[in-house]
Enzyme design. Structure first.
Site: not given
Length: 308
Positions: A244-245
Site C-alpha cells: 500500500r505504501a
C-alpha cells in the site's frame, strides 16, 4: 444583520505547510486515501479541515462525532414500512451524507471499536451496507476521510491508521514572528469575520483555480519506470511488507506534480510524497523507532537514486 457564517480561510493559516499540502492533495485527488493530522490542541487542525468547504461550492464537510451511534453513522431501515408496503425505506446516515464529500472525525483515536469497523468497511469497499431483520440495503459511500487527533490522548488502531494515505504532525509555531502573526490574524478575524474573510478573497480564488486546474492536469500525469522502481526499493529498504505504501507514494507524487502544473512526476515529488506517506506506517513496524526523521527518508532516496 447578516446570519452568514464566515469560516477562517485556509489561506490565512500561518505556517503548517505540510498539513495544508496534505489537505490540498486529497481535494485534488479524492481517490488518494485521506489524511490523518496529529498534534496538540490549538494548532489549527479543525480550522483547516472546515475551511476546505469554502474553497469549492460542490464540497462539504460532514462531521462524525466521537459519540455517534452506529445507526447515525450507517443509517437505518424502517422494518415496519418494509413489511407493510413491501418496499425498503432507508433513512440515510453520515456515511450516505458524506458520499462524494469529506468525512471529518475529530479525536478519531477515541472512536468506539464498532464504529471504527464500520469506517474500515466503507473505506475499503466504497459501499455502505445496512442489514436489519433479514433486509439489506447498500449505497455508495466514497468520501475523503480526514481525521484529527492529539497523540497524548491515545493511539489509533493500526488497521485504521494504515488506511490513511497521508499523515502529518503539527505543532505550535516556534518562530516568534510567526506566532505574532497568528495572534494578529486571529484577533482581526474575531473583530470582523466578514472583512477578514473578504481580505483573503483573492487568495482563496487563486487556490480554488489551482485545485480545479490540478484536477484536469492529473488526468495526464505520467510516471517513469525509474520512479516506480524508487518507490519499490524505498519500501524494501525501510522493511515495509505492505504494498500500500508503494502505491500511495506513486499516487501522491503524481498529484503533487499536477498541483505544480506538470505532467510527469519527478524525484522531488517522490521525496515530498514519501514524507507524507511513510512515517505513520513505519511506526507500526515491529521494534521500529517511534519517530522516523524526514532526513532519513531523503537520504535513503538519494542513495537509491545514485545506485540504480
Amino acid at each position: 444583520m447578516s446570519t452568514k457564517t464566515y469560516r477562517y480561510p485556509i489561506t490565512a493559516i500561518v505556517g503548517q505547510e505540510k498539513m495544508k499540502q496534505a489537505l490540498l492533495l486529497n481535494v485534488v485527488n479524492p481517490k488518494l486515501g485521506g489524511v490523518l493530522i496529529r498534534g496538540e490542541k490549538g494548532t489549527a487542525k479543525s480550522t483547516a479541515v472546515r475551511a476546505l468547504a469554502d474553497l469549492l461550492t460542490e464540497l462539504k464537510v460532514v462531521n462524525l462525532p466521537v459519540g455517534a451511534t452506529e445507526d447515525r453513522v450507517v443509517g437505518t431501515l424502517d422494518i415496519e414500512h418494509a413489511i407493510k408496503h413491501g418496499e425498503k425505506k432507508f433513512e440515510p446516515g453520515l456515511l450516505a451524507k458524506a458520499d462524494g464529500h469529506i468525512l471529518y472525525v475529530d479525536e478519531i483515536n477515541l472512536l468506539e471499536d464498532h464504529i471504527v469497523d464500520v469506517l474500515l468497511d466503507a473505506v475499503a469497499m466504497g459501499i455502505n451496507t445496512i442489514e436489519r431483520e433479514g433486509i439489506s440495503y447498500s449505497h455508495s459511500s466514497r468520501f475523503i476521510l480526514i481525521g484529527t487527533m492529539n497523540p497524548e490522548e491515545g493511539d489509533l488502531r493500526p488497521q485504521l491508521l494504515d488506511r490513511f494515505a497521508l499523515s502529518v504532525e503539527v505543532s505550535g509555531e516556534r518562530d516568534a514572528r510567526q506566532r505574532v502573526e497568528v495572534i494578529k490574524r486571529r484577533l482581526s478575524y474575531e473583530k470582523d469575520p466578514e472583512a477578514f474573510c473578504q481580505s483573503y478573497g483573492t487568495d482563496q480564488l487563486l487556490l480554488e483555480t489551482q485545485i480545479r486546474q490540478a484536477r484536469e492536469t492529473l488526468k495526464h500525469v505520467q510516471i517513469s519506470d525509474d520512479m516506480l522502481s524508487l518507490a519499490a526499493r524505498l519500501s524494501i529498504g525501510l522493511d515495509m511488507d505492505s504494498h500500500r505504501a508503494d502505491i500511495m507514494m506513486i499516487k501522491t507524487a503524481m498529484t503533487i506534480a499536477a498541483v505544480d502544473g506538470r505532467t510527469e512526476a519527478c524525484l522531488e515529488d517522490m521525496k515530498q510524497a514519501a514524507q507524507l506517506v511513510l512515517p505513520h506506517r513505519l511506526r507500526q513496524a515491529p521494534f521500529a523507532a517511534r519517530e522516523v526523521s524526514y532526513d532519513r527518508i531523503d537520504l535513503l532516496i538519494d542513495e537509491i537514486s545514485v545506485v540504480k
